[in-house]
Design a protein around this motif. Structure first.
Motif, PDB file in Angstrom:
ATOM      1  N   PHE A 101       5.611  -6.091   6.689  1.00  0.00           N
ATOM      2  CA  PHE A 101       4.758  -4.905   6.786  1.00  0.00           C
ATOM      3  C   PHE A 101       4.913  -4.022   5.552  1.00  0.00           C
ATOM      4  N   ILE A 102       6.143  -3.842   5.104  1.00  0.00           N
ATOM      5  CA  ILE A 102       6.410  -3.026   3.908  1.00  0.00           C
ATOM      6  C   ILE A 102       5.716  -3.624   2.691  1.00  0.00           C
ATOM      7  N   LYS A 104       3.080  -5.629   2.642  1.00  0.00           N
ATOM      8  CA  LYS A 104       1.631  -5.498   2.787  1.00  0.00           C
ATOM      9  C   LYS A 104       1.167  -4.068   2.533  1.00  0.00           C
ATOM     10  N   SER A 105       2.085  -3.109   2.641  1.00  0.00           N
ATOM     11  CA  SER A 105       1.752  -1.701   2.422  1.00  0.00           C
ATOM     12  C   SER A 105       1.886  -1.299   0.956  1.00  0.00           C
ATOM     13  N   ASP A 271       6.093  -0.711  16.283  1.00  0.00           N
ATOM     14  CA  ASP A 271       5.085   0.115  15.619  1.00  0.00           C
ATOM     15  C   ASP A 271       5.624   1.499  15.237  1.00  0.00           C
ATOM     16  N   LYS A 274       7.267   1.231  11.945  1.00  0.00           N
ATOM     17  CA  LYS A 274       6.286   1.027  10.874  1.00  0.00           C
ATOM     18  C   LYS A 274       5.565   2.340  10.548  1.00  0.00           C
ATOM     19  N   GLU A 275       5.218   3.085  11.586  1.00  0.00           N
ATOM     20  CA  GLU A 275       4.553   4.371  11.367  1.00  0.00           C
ATOM     21  C   GLU A 275       5.475   5.372  10.672  1.00  0.00           C
ATOM     22  N   LEU A 278       5.511   4.528   6.976  1.00  0.00           N
ATOM     23  CA  LEU A 278       4.316   5.017   6.291  1.00  0.00           C
ATOM     24  C   LEU A 278       4.374   6.524   6.082  1.00  0.00           C
ATOM     25  N   SER A 281       6.887   7.155   3.230  1.00  0.00           N
ATOM     26  CA  SER A 281       6.421   6.643   1.951  1.00  0.00           C
ATOM     27  C   SER A 281       5.109   7.272   1.507  1.00  0.00           C
ATOM     28  N   ARG A 283       2.115   6.897   2.718  1.00  0.00           N
ATOM     29  CA  ARG A 283       0.979   5.971   2.720  1.00  0.00           C
ATOM     30  C   ARG A 283       0.172   6.083   4.017  1.00  0.00           C
TER      31      ARG A 283
END
Length: 283
Positions: A101-102, A104-105, A271, A274-275, A278, A281, A283
């Motif tokens: 995930f990181i 892909k971000s 999730d 992951k949130e 973001l 970071s 993003r």
């Protein structure tokens, strides 16, 4: 075997626990040197967990030298670098879904196996080894955008005095913040001789010039000036949610994201984590 000690949360009477207490106290009294040697092997040897997540095809595997042997590293993605630090008896493999995930971000994710964990060298695991492992990783890279840590990895991250660790944001997952209380309570609950355990702790402290009384992730987290997000499950059986809640109320730079039903391990690829990444970071 040591994870059975550190992650045993039962408060009920246990015959095995009573036998462990009697056996370790007698051993310590009859043959103290031999008892301390065996105690090191039992208490400081983590379980080398088998990988559970498939390794992404684009992931690069490498080695970084440390005072405790070569550390195996896993790197994925391009862009600003985030370092991922696992917990006791864990491995970098636990982070592979989050690393994808990181990447892909738009970032680079670098995870590694701590000393005596996974595919890395080293015989023993403890806070000094975890801190020195992180320091070796940070020395091997240029700039660090942030650090993500889980469980005991959170304590070693906060304890780390490396300038790159002190100047970047942190994402702490199921953190161990009251480390000493957690450690001593867990060992006492196991039935193991506390006197023998304290002698082993004193030996490690002297060997690495790392007085155990100085270990205070909770207090040091409150003093940090960079943003920290904590993601912690309310039902975590291994690290206390209420401690994360309290520090988020007392420290201006610390924010808690509470979850339910994710426990201590599954939360790592959830999730909410992951949130939180973001958010940190931007993003």
């Amino acid at each position: 075997m040591s994870d059975k000690i550190y992650f045993n949360t039962s408060q009920k009477f246990n015959l095995r626990r009573s036998l462990v207490n009697a056996g370790t106290r007698i051993h310590h009294r009859v043959a103290p040197s031999h008892a301390r040697k065996l105690a090191r092997q039992l208490l400081l040897t983590p379980v080398r967990s088998a990988p559970k997540n498939p390794q992404p095809e684009a992931m690069l595997q490498g080695k970084v030298k440390s005072a405790h042997g070569d550390l195996t590293t896993y790197t994925l993605g391009e862009g600003p670098l985030w370092v991922l630090n696992h917990g006791w008896s864990g491995t970098a493999n636990q982070f592979f879904p989050l690393m994808e995930f990181i990447a892909k971000s738009g970032f680079t994710a670098l995870a590694y196996d701590q000393p005596a964990h996974g595919s890395s060298g080293g015989a023993y695991g403890h806070i000094p080894a975890f801190v020195e492992g992180l320091e070796a990783i940070l020395d091997s890279v240029d700039e660090v955008a942030g650090i993500i840590a889980h469980s005991m990895g959170t304590a070693s991250t906060i304890e780390c005095k490396h300038v790159k660790a002190n100047q970047c944001p942190l994402l702490l997952i199921a953190p161990v913040l009251e480390y000493l209380d957690n450690l001593f309570t867990s060992v006492k609950r196991s039935g193991y001789s506390m006197k023998l355990f304290e002698e082993v702790v004193a030996e490690v402290s002297a060997e690495y010039h790392y007085p155990i009384a100085t270990i205070d992730p909770y207090g040091k987290l409150k003093l940090r000036q960079t943003p920290t997000l904590i993601v912690h499950d309310e039902g975590d059986r291994f690290t206390r949610f209420d401690v994360s809640q309290r520090v988020s109320q007392q420290a201006e730079k610390v924010t808690l994201i509470a979850t339910t039903g994710l426990g201590h391990g599954r939360i790592m690829k959830s999730d909410p984590v992951k949130e939180a990444f973001l958010q940190l970071s931007n993003r």
